[in-house]
Scaffold this motif. Structure first.
Motif, PDB file in Angstrom:
ATOM      1  N   MET A 129       0.809  -1.219   0.000  1.00 63.10           N
ATOM      2  CA  MET A 129       0.000   0.000   0.000  1.00 63.10           C
ATOM      3  C   MET A 129       0.846   1.274   0.000  1.00 63.10           C
ATOM      4  N   GLN A 130       1.708   1.397  -1.002  1.00 66.49           N
ATOM      5  CA  GLN A 130       2.538   2.605  -1.064  1.00 66.49           C
ATOM      6  C   GLN A 130       2.568   3.203  -2.455  1.00 66.49           C
ATOM      7  N   CYS A 131       2.834   4.492  -2.482  1.00 65.20           N
ATOM      8  CA  CYS A 131       2.929   5.266  -3.710  1.00 65.20           C
ATOM      9  C   CYS A 131       4.319   5.896  -3.733  1.00 65.20           C
ATOM     10  N   ALA A 132       5.186   5.369  -4.596  1.00 67.09           N
ATOM     11  CA  ALA A 132       6.563   5.850  -4.623  1.00 67.09           C
ATOM     12  C   ALA A 132       6.820   6.871  -5.735  1.00 67.09           C
ATOM     13  N   ASN A 133       5.803   7.220  -6.501  1.00 72.20           N
ATOM     14  CA  ASN A 133       6.037   8.148  -7.616  1.00 72.20           C
ATOM     15  C   ASN A 133       5.576   9.580  -7.336  1.00 72.20           C
ATOM     16  N   ILE A 134       5.195   9.883  -6.095  1.00 70.74           N
ATOM     17  CA  ILE A 134       4.860  11.253  -5.697  1.00 70.74           C
ATOM     18  C   ILE A 134       5.651  11.568  -4.435  1.00 70.74           C
ATOM     19  N   LYS A 175       1.575  14.724   7.052  1.00 68.64           N
ATOM     20  CA  LYS A 175       2.119  13.364   7.164  1.00 68.64           C
ATOM     21  C   LYS A 175       0.995  12.334   7.199  1.00 68.64           C
ATOM     22  N   LYS A 176      -0.048  12.592   7.987  1.00 66.30           N
ATOM     23  CA  LYS A 176      -1.165  11.649   8.076  1.00 66.30           C
ATOM     24  C   LYS A 176      -1.902  11.533   6.748  1.00 66.30           C
ATOM     25  N   LEU A 177      -2.198  12.649   6.098  1.00 67.63           N
ATOM     26  CA  LEU A 177      -2.922  12.621   4.828  1.00 67.63           C
ATOM     27  C   LEU A 177      -2.098  11.926   3.748  1.00 67.63           C
ATOM     28  N   PHE A 178      -0.839  12.323   3.626  1.00 73.16           N
ATOM     29  CA  PHE A 178      -0.037  11.814   2.511  1.00 73.16           C
ATOM     30  C   PHE A 178       0.412  10.370   2.705  1.00 73.16           C
ATOM     31  N   THR A 179       0.730   9.970   3.931  1.00 75.86           N
ATOM     32  CA  THR A 179       1.144   8.570   4.124  1.00 75.86           C
ATOM     33  C   THR A 179      -0.069   7.659   4.285  1.00 75.86           C
ATOM     34  N   GLY A 180      -0.969   8.020   5.190  1.00 77.98           N
ATOM     35  CA  GLY A 180      -2.130   7.171   5.448  1.00 77.98           C
ATOM     36  C   GLY A 180      -3.174   7.250   4.360  1.00 77.98           C
TER      37      GLY A 180
END
Length: 175
Positions: free
Chosen positions: A135-140, A157-162
């Protein structure tokens, strides 16, 4: 004549005219809000004076433990940043391969940004790796600015990671 009769040294009330006595600071009667300078990572405190929805003055905050009321030349020019006649107040957009800028409503511009973030996330989102949930997005990536406080950094941090699954998040400074 008044100075001679009152016997003062010419630097006190005897040197004041009726006009001088009637003067008041331009911030007299204005509301004040505490803020942080928008320029660098130091986080100097500013006092923002306003009256009737209009900006009156921006000065250094003497109670700021960081700057103790002092501002650098850029911080001291914050008033001009907000009130200068040449300040852009609308969203400008130049489509790919276009030569001219278009004005957009703020709502349209925010929708365009949200759509592009969501599409980019969908292209690079990894749900699992080797059978395990990732569950990760490595292109942003996100690099925060110097004037974000701890609470804003926490929410980002909460919005962008979670929320988006982003893993590349950093900040220029934490004040």
């Amino acid at each position: 004549m008044r100075q001679l009769m009152d016997g003062g040294d010419g630097t006190g009330p005897e040197a004041m005219s009726a006009r001088t006595r009637s003067l008041a600071p331009r911030t007299d009667g204005a509301s004040v809000a505490r803020s942080v300078c928008p320029y660098c990572a130091v986080g100097c405190g500013q006092l923002v004076f306003h009256r009737d929805g209009k900006l009156i003055s921006i000065e250094g905050d003497p109670e700021s433990p960081i700057s103790e009321g002092h501002l650098c030349p850029k911080g001291a020019a914050s008033y001009e940043l907000l009130t200068h006649d040449a300040r852009e107040t609308t969203v400008k957009y130049r489509p790919p391969f276009a030569t001219d800028w278009q004005e957009l409503s703020l709502e349209t511009a925010l929708d365009m940004v949200a759509d592009r973030v969501w599409e980019t996330r969908a292209r690079g989102f990894t749900e699992s790796r080797d059978g395990l949930p990732l569950m990760q997005c490595a292109n942003i990536a996100h690099l925060g600015g110097a004037t974000l406080d701890n609470e804003e950094n926490y929410l980002i941090k909460k919005l962008f990671t979670g929320g988006l699954g982003m893993v590349a998040i950093s900040n220029q400074a934490r004040i």
